[in-house]
Write an enzyme that holds these catalytic residues in place. Structure first.
Site, PDB file in Angstrom:
ATOM      1  N   GLY A 132     -71.723 -81.018  18.692  1.00  0.00           N
ATOM      2  CA  GLY A 132     -71.512 -82.028  17.659  1.00  0.00           C
ATOM      3  C   GLY A 132     -71.482 -83.410  18.292  1.00  0.00           C
ATOM      4  O   GLY A 132     -71.824 -83.585  19.469  1.00  0.00           O
TER       5      GLY A 132
ATOM      6  N   LEU B 132     -72.421 -82.348   8.822  1.00  0.00           N
ATOM      7  CA  LEU B 132     -72.023 -82.263   7.419  1.00  0.00           C
ATOM      8  C   LEU B 132     -71.302 -83.510   6.917  1.00  0.00           C
ATOM      9  O   LEU B 132     -71.148 -83.684   5.707  1.00  0.00           O
ATOM     10  CB  LEU B 132     -71.110 -81.051   7.207  1.00  0.00           C
ATOM     11  CG  LEU B 132     -71.687 -79.678   7.565  1.00  0.00           C
ATOM     12  CD1 LEU B 132     -70.625 -78.609   7.372  1.00  0.00           C
ATOM     13  CD2 LEU B 132     -72.928 -79.374   6.734  1.00  0.00           C
TER      14      LEU B 132
ATOM     15  N   GLU C 120     -63.220 -96.112   1.172  1.00  0.00           N
ATOM     16  CA  GLU C 120     -62.816 -94.772   0.764  1.00  0.00           C
ATOM     17  C   GLU C 120     -61.309 -94.744   0.533  1.00  0.00           C
ATOM     18  O   GLU C 120     -60.611 -95.745   0.732  1.00  0.00           O
ATOM     19  CB  GLU C 120     -63.231 -93.732   1.819  1.00  0.00           C
ATOM     20  CG  GLU C 120     -64.743 -93.619   1.971  1.00  0.00           C
ATOM     21  CD  GLU C 120     -65.160 -92.472   2.869  1.00  0.00           C
ATOM     22  OE1 GLU C 120     -64.316 -91.608   3.155  1.00  0.00           O
ATOM     23  OE2 GLU C 120     -66.325 -92.440   3.274  1.00  0.00           O
TER      24      GLU C 120
ATOM     25  N   HIS D  78     -59.408 -81.190   1.800  1.00  0.00           N
ATOM     26  CA  HIS D  78     -60.154 -82.253   1.120  1.00  0.00           C
ATOM     27  C   HIS D  78     -59.980 -82.073  -0.383  1.00  0.00           C
ATOM     28  O   HIS D  78     -60.140 -80.978  -0.907  1.00  0.00           O
ATOM     29  CB  HIS D  78     -61.637 -82.213   1.475  1.00  0.00           C
ATOM     30  CG  HIS D  78     -62.352 -83.482   1.130  1.00  0.00           C
ATOM     31  ND1 HIS D  78     -62.665 -83.819  -0.162  1.00  0.00           N
ATOM     32  CD2 HIS D  78     -62.783 -84.510   1.899  1.00  0.00           C
ATOM     33  CE1 HIS D  78     -63.271 -85.000  -0.169  1.00  0.00           C
ATOM     34  NE2 HIS D  78     -63.346 -85.439   1.074  1.00  0.00           N
TER      35      HIS D  78
ATOM     36  N   ARG E 287     -55.718 -88.431   1.258  1.00  0.00           N
ATOM     37  CA  ARG E 287     -56.214 -87.102   0.914  1.00  0.00           C
ATOM     38  C   ARG E 287     -55.119 -86.094   0.579  1.00  0.00           C
ATOM     39  O   ARG E 287     -55.266 -85.294  -0.352  1.00  0.00           O
ATOM     40  CB  ARG E 287     -57.072 -86.563   2.073  1.00  0.00           C
ATOM     41  CG  ARG E 287     -58.410 -87.263   2.164  1.00  0.00           C
ATOM     42  CD  ARG E 287     -59.236 -86.758   3.314  1.00  0.00           C
ATOM     43  NE  ARG E 287     -60.549 -87.396   3.284  1.00  0.00           N
ATOM     44  CZ  ARG E 287     -61.461 -87.246   4.237  1.00  0.00           C
ATOM     45  NH1 ARG E 287     -61.196 -86.504   5.286  1.00  0.00           N
ATOM     46  NH2 ARG E 287     -62.630 -87.849   4.138  1.00  0.00           N
TER      47      ARG E 287
ATOM     48  N   HIS F 120     -60.518 -78.605   5.040  1.00  0.00           N
ATOM     49  CA  HIS F 120     -61.553 -79.536   5.475  1.00  0.00           C
ATOM     50  C   HIS F 120     -61.450 -79.943   6.938  1.00  0.00           C
ATOM     51  O   HIS F 120     -62.443 -79.953   7.653  1.00  0.00           O
ATOM     52  CB  HIS F 120     -61.495 -80.792   4.606  1.00  0.00           C
ATOM     53  CG  HIS F 120     -62.489 -81.850   4.965  1.00  0.00           C
ATOM     54  ND1 HIS F 120     -63.853 -81.604   5.013  1.00  0.00           N
ATOM     55  CD2 HIS F 120     -62.339 -83.153   5.309  1.00  0.00           C
ATOM     56  CE1 HIS F 120     -64.494 -82.712   5.357  1.00  0.00           C
ATOM     57  NE2 HIS F 120     -63.592 -83.663   5.556  1.00  0.00           N
TER      58      HIS F 120
ATOM     59  N   ARG G 192     -55.427 -87.206   8.171  1.00  0.00           N
ATOM     60  CA  ARG G 192     -56.496 -88.096   8.650  1.00  0.00           C
ATOM     61  C   ARG G 192     -56.937 -89.081   7.585  1.00  0.00           C
ATOM     62  O   ARG G 192     -57.186 -88.711   6.444  1.00  0.00           O
ATOM     63  CB  ARG G 192     -57.699 -87.272   9.111  1.00  0.00           C
ATOM     64  CG  ARG G 192     -58.886 -88.134   9.540  1.00  0.00           C
ATOM     65  CD  ARG G 192     -59.972 -87.299  10.163  1.00  0.00           C
ATOM     66  NE  ARG G 192     -60.632 -86.408   9.231  1.00  0.00           N
ATOM     67  CZ  ARG G 192     -61.630 -86.770   8.423  1.00  0.00           C
ATOM     68  NH1 ARG G 192     -62.042 -88.029   8.376  1.00  0.00           N
ATOM     69  NH2 ARG G 192     -62.193 -85.874   7.636  1.00  0.00           N
TER      70      ARG G 192
END
Length: 439
Positions: free
Chosen positions: A14, A45, A113, A228, A269, A330, A365
């Site tokens: 990754g 993703l 966000e 999530h 979140r 998530h 996070r």
């Protein structure tokens, strides 16, 4: 047992593993392995984007947003390092060919966000992770000193007196082989494969964490798992399709069964997840509704084309109707404990990305900090490893490696299911301990 010799082994392909490889000396042999195919990392993703400190005036709010989302359990020093390193990392990504969305005047465009007090997120449509990871992978594939092995699983490490000398791996044909190296980097992702419903690839099952438990390598917060709040609801089993938080950051709304708004759409979140679950209980339904129509058809198709297309495939036209969404596992904020240089509690063993816990995320996070954190601390790991490689390997190190290879030949290693059970059991015990302390 077959023996392969390298200077550095990186477990995972990754963004974290790839960025580490790009910052290691080009005259040293680097071996990278991945359990699946090169493109099947969670980095590919990531939808929303990557955070960056926009200017010096943004520092305080960026820090506060990260700390607040993490319930102030973050290591402030790690957050500081991430923020102050962000612009340099973004410039490196652009040099690697990463194309972030720009305004008509050519300036970088920023979005917002959940839990961000201002727009500071760079993005590429709704496939930012794919854009970044694919470009980094292309750069690594051009390096003659890096070898990439797919369908290869790490099943143990070679260690003596709390120093890592390499790994033991299993190839696609089930053949075991040992790799000796002067440093090992664990960049092998999270634990989503241990969950029935997750946005992660199913092969990410916390193998490095189980191996850490076996060898007494310290973990930190193994119970800190992020859910999530919005994934596309489906009665079918398998990986859940994530509906990016930036959708709500740009103005999408959440509705209950009566088509009424029930929460602030840009909550952190964990708080957003709690609100959705509470509403699902009230409605007696396994989902709530997400309405992207306030964004307008043009923005949906240009900013979120991947989400638009995936929802169409599932029978929903987000330009004309709401979609059902539900929380799913998530991200993993805990992991192998590391310091600010990504050093684990074992010498010559490093960890970065979702496998590690450097304290940036705290208990929760902040959106779009994951890619940035992974890159920043992978680069720092590479810097420390470079110092090791600048010194000549001693005869004593070679003797230890040879002894470990002989020992490996006579060792019965844990299988996939045993590794998963070992780590899953540790998480269960940690959650029980936390609950008992809270009583």
């Amino acid at each position: 047992m077959k023996h392969v010799k390298a200077d550095v082994v990186i477990v995972g392909t990754g963004v974290s593993g790839l960025f580490a490889a790009l910052h290691l000396p080009k005259d040293k042999k680097i071996l990278m392995i991945t359990k699946d195919e090169l493109e099947n990392s969670d980095s590919f993703l990531a939808q929303g984007g990557i955070c960056v400190e926009r200017n010096e005036e943004d520092y305080d709010s960026f820090m506060e947003d990260t700390l607040k989302a993490g319930h102030y359990e973050n290591r402030r020093e790690s957050v500081d390092i991430m923020i102050r390193s962000s612009r340099e990392v973004i410039n490196e990504l652009i040099d690697c060919g990463v194309e972030f969305h720009k305004k008509e005047n050519g300036e970088l465009a920023y979005t917002r966000e959940g839990a961000h007090s201002k727009s500071r997120i760079l993005y590429h449509q709704d496939v930012t992770g794919k854009e970044i990871t694919s470009k980094l992978l292309a750069c690594v594939q051009k390096l003659s000193n890096v070898e990439l092995l797919t369908q290869t699983t790490m099943i143990d490490i070679l260690e003596e007196k709390n120093q890592c000398y390499g790994i033991v791996a299993r190839s696609a044909d089930k053949t075991l082989f040992a790799v000796t190296a002067r440093a090992v980097v664990w960049a092998c992702g999270g634990i989503g494969g241990l969950y029935e419903h997750s946005t992660n690839f199913p092969h990410l099952t916390g193998d490095a964490l189980a191996i850490a438990l076996k060898h007494g390598i310290e973990l930190e917060h193994p119970d800190y798992v992020q859910i999530h709040p919005t994934t596309l609801y489906s009665p079918k089993p398998g990986r859940r399709f994530l509906i990016s938080e930036s959708v709500r950051g740009e103005g999408a709304k959440l509705y209950n069964a009566k088509m009424e708004r029930f929460a602030n759409e840009v909550l952190p979140r964990d708080l957003m997840t709690a609100e959705i679950r509470k509403q699902m209980e009230i409605d007696h339904k396994p989902y709530v509704w997400l309405d992207m129509r306030p964004l307008g058809e043009a923005q949906i198709k240009t900013h979120f084309p991947n989400i638009y297309q995936k929802c169409l495939e599932e029978g929903f036209d987000v330009t004309k109707e709401c979609i059902p969404v539900v929380p799913a596992q998530h991200y993993f904020m805990g992991g192998v404990k590391v310091d600010k240089y990504s050093r684990t509690t074992m010498k010559c063993l490093y960890a970065s990305g979702e496998t590690s816990c450097n304290g940036v995320h705290g208990a929760n996070r902040l959106a779009s900090n994951s890619l940035l954190e992974s890159l920043v601390f992978a680069k720092r790991a590479a810097g420390q490893i470079t110092k090791i490689l600048e010194t000549k390997e001693t005869a004593e190190e070679e003797n230890v490696q040879n002894a470990l290879l002989k020992k490996a030949d006579a060792t019965k290693f844990l299988g996939k299911e045993e590794l998963q059970k070992l780590y899953a059991e540790s998480v269960r015990k940690e959650i029980e301990r936390v609950r008992e302390e809270a009583v």
